[in-house]
Enzyme design. Structure first.
Site, mmCIF file in Angstrom:
data_model
loop_
_atom_site.group_PDB
_atom_site.id
_atom_site.type_symbol
_atom_site.label_atom_id
_atom_site.label_comp_id
_atom_site.label_asym_id
_atom_site.label_seq_id
_atom_site.Cartn_x
_atom_site.Cartn_y
_atom_site.Cartn_z
ATOM 1 N N GLY A 404 0.829 -1.207 0.000
ATOM 2 C CA GLY A 404 0.000 0.000 0.000
ATOM 3 C C GLY A 404 0.859 1.252 0.000
ATOM 4 O O GLY A 404 0.468 2.290 -0.560
ATOM 5 N N ALA A 405 2.036 1.167 0.621
ATOM 6 C CA ALA A 405 2.906 2.340 0.688
ATOM 7 C C ALA A 405 3.386 2.736 -0.714
ATOM 8 O O ALA A 405 3.619 3.916 -0.989
ATOM 9 C CB ALA A 405 4.088 2.070 1.606
#
Ligand code: HXC
Length: 510
Positions: A404-405
């Site tokens: 997700g980062a």
């Protein structure tokens, strides 16, 4: 005629003395400049035009009608910093402890309104004991008037607060709504309620410093964006910061001549990434080698160190740099880093400052402390900020961009305009170890097989080419050419025109 001019001079002299020589001496003994000296240090020499020097309070309770000091505890006006217009107010601790009366508030509101009307930033200098107790509810009304202007000005003109003494009670909330707050170490403190009230209510024993000193707010709470050694250093650094900022949201970022060639190559960047993917390196080196003349004004350097944010220039024009810092917590995104970077990205977007993002992020920080603290909402702030930003966005992935980062850090999917990766980039759903432990769980007892799977994963997935094949990365670039490539990308984006759908305002996860 001569008489009246002399009278004027005498009145001015009286106003300039503020609370008198003894109190000025006490101010100096504490290592602090006076309100007037601060304004003179901040602004270009001789540029200050003072307003409302003769304003007095109108309070007649508690014998106050006998105690009037022209200026009423705050110095206000306009001047220039390196030739560019700025409005200022500077609280005068020598006059009723800089406390806020209705008249004092009206002076501040006047410059706030002028600043918006004329499109110039406001810098407020704080050194004050909060509400003027003798004025009661009028003081509260005055604070609210200032808060209101802070809110209406937000995103229209840059607002900066510098805390150079006490800043308590009503005084804290105006800075809190400005874009940047800075403090002076040892002589300033900021809190909503002071040590005595804290003791009564919670039975905690605290000092001014341990409750709200620069060491607390620049490092622990993140309330302020930096702390300086003394008044002079703080004011000189404010001049430096000011030079990076546009005067208002109607302006493009300021440009100044740069002697740093746009095509400058930095061969040392080719060896910045260590052979071992778990060895840290200093991302600040990359920022400084890319920025014009290596000039970088870092925001919040002592808070959320796993992300670096700040201003630099490319081809003489301001850009905002956002970069994960592998030297701290491996550059992971946690609550503090997400909040810090989200606010910075939104500032850049408000004021037309292009954003350059350098990515080396292993993911979001796991653990109960983070989850209980609301990592989901805080991480979403950064995602939201990047996604809504319509300024030019150029991204370079240097090493890890996991999970997700990866999405969050100005990815193509959040309207990143030009997204590059170094050949050392690993753009994947997660690191090889984690991925193999999930996909090949049945082989966990067999170290040989696990090593084989890990090698296979690293070879096939921990690289930039999977993403590049799908067009999620526009090119894989040589590290030494980063400055050149980012500058070319930004040039192409000068005419970028993207608008978000019409709405009253968004609902960022606060
Ligand atoms: C009127 C004040 C004052 C105040 C200080 N003074 N604060 N006068 N209203 N709020 C005066 C003092 O009487 C003194 O006057 C001079 O300023 C210097 O103050 P000292 O106490 O001698 O200075 P120092 O020892 O350095 O202490 C600084 C201080 C302390 C820690 C800030 O003054 C203090 O605690 N002040 C009160 C803080 C406070 O409770 N403020 C109200 C918060 S409520 P002389 O004549 O002796 O020089 C609030 C609610 C607003 O702000 C909410 C709006 C949303």
């Amino acid at each position: 005629m001569q008489d009246v001019i002399e009278q004027l001079e005498a009145r001015r002299e009286r106003a300039r003395l503020g609370g008198g020589e003894n109190r000025i001496a006490r101010q100096h003994e504490k290592g602090k400049l006076t309100a007037r000296e601060r304004v003179e240090t901040l602004l270009d020499e001789g540029s200050f035009e003072e307003y409302d020097m003769f304003v007095e309070h109108q309070c007649s309770d508690f014998g106050m009608e006998e105690q009037k000091i022209p200026g009423d505890g705050v110095i206000t006006g306009q001047g220039t910093i390196n030739g560019r217009l700025v409005y200022v107010f500077s609280k005068d601790f020598t006059v009723f402890g800089g406390s806020l009366s209705k008249a004092h508030a009206a002076k501040i509101v006047k410059v706030q309104k002028m600043a918006v009307q004329n499109g110039a930033p406001v810098i407020g200098i704080f050194d004050a004991g909060g509400a003027r107790i003798q004025e009661g509810v009028d003081s509260l009304a005055g604070y609210a008037d200032i808060f209101m202007e802070n809110v209406l000005s937000s995103g229209v003109i840059p607002q900066i607060s510098v805390i150079m003494g006490p800043c308590a009670g009503g005084d804290v909330y105006s800075p809190a709504m400005t874009d940047f707050i800075f403090m002076v170490k040892d002589t300033s403190y900021m809190y909503v309620t002071g040590p005595d009230v804290v003791k009564t209510v919670t039975n905690e024993e605290v000092t001014h410093e341990s409750l709200g000193g620069a060491s607390v707010h620049a490092k622990k709470s993140g309330v302020v964006e930096g702390a300086f050694e003394n008044d002079i250093e703080a004011l000189v650094q404010m001049r430096r910061l000011f030079d990076f900022l546009p005067l208002s949201n109607k302006e493009a970022p300021p440009e100044r001549p740069s002697f740093d060639l746009p095509e400058r190559e930095e061969m040392s960047l080719d060896s910045l990434i260590p052979a071992n993917p778990n060895t840290p390196y200093d991302m600040k080196e990359l920022i400084e080698k890319v920025a014009d003349e290596g000039d970088f004004f870092e925001i919040s350097p002592d808070f959320g160190g796993n992300i670096i944010v700040g201003f630099g220039r490319l081809e003489g024009s301001t850009v905002g740099f956002v970069a994960n810092q592998p030297m701290t917590l491996a550059g992971v995104l946690d609550i503090d880093a997400s909040r810090k970077a989200a606010r910075f990205v939104r500032f850049c977007d408000c004021f037309n400052i292009p954003i350059v993002t350098f990515v080396d992020v292993p993911g979001f920080m796991p653990g109960t402390k983070q989850e209980y603290g609301g990592l989901i909402k805080h991480g979403a702030k950064l995602l939201f900020a990047y996604a809504e930003a319509t300024v030019p966005k150029v991204t370079v992935i240097t090493r890890k961009a996991y999970g997700g980062a990866y999405d969050v850090m100005s990815s193509k999917h959040l309207r990143g305009d030009v997204n590059y990766a170094w050949p050392t980039a690993e753009i994947a759903v997660m690191g090889a170890k984690g991925a193999v432990e999930i996909i090949f769980r049945k082989d966990l007892g067999d170290p040989e097989k696990i090593a084989e799977h890990t090698k296979m994963y690293e070879d096939n997935f921990a690289n930039p080419y999977v993403a590049a094949r799908k067009g999620y990365i526009d090119d894989v670039i040589r590290p030494h050419s980063t400055r050149k490539r980012v500058i070319k990308a930004l040039r192409s984006l000068r005419t970028k025109d993207v608008k978000n759908p019409p709405k009253k305002h968004d609902n960022i996860p606060l």
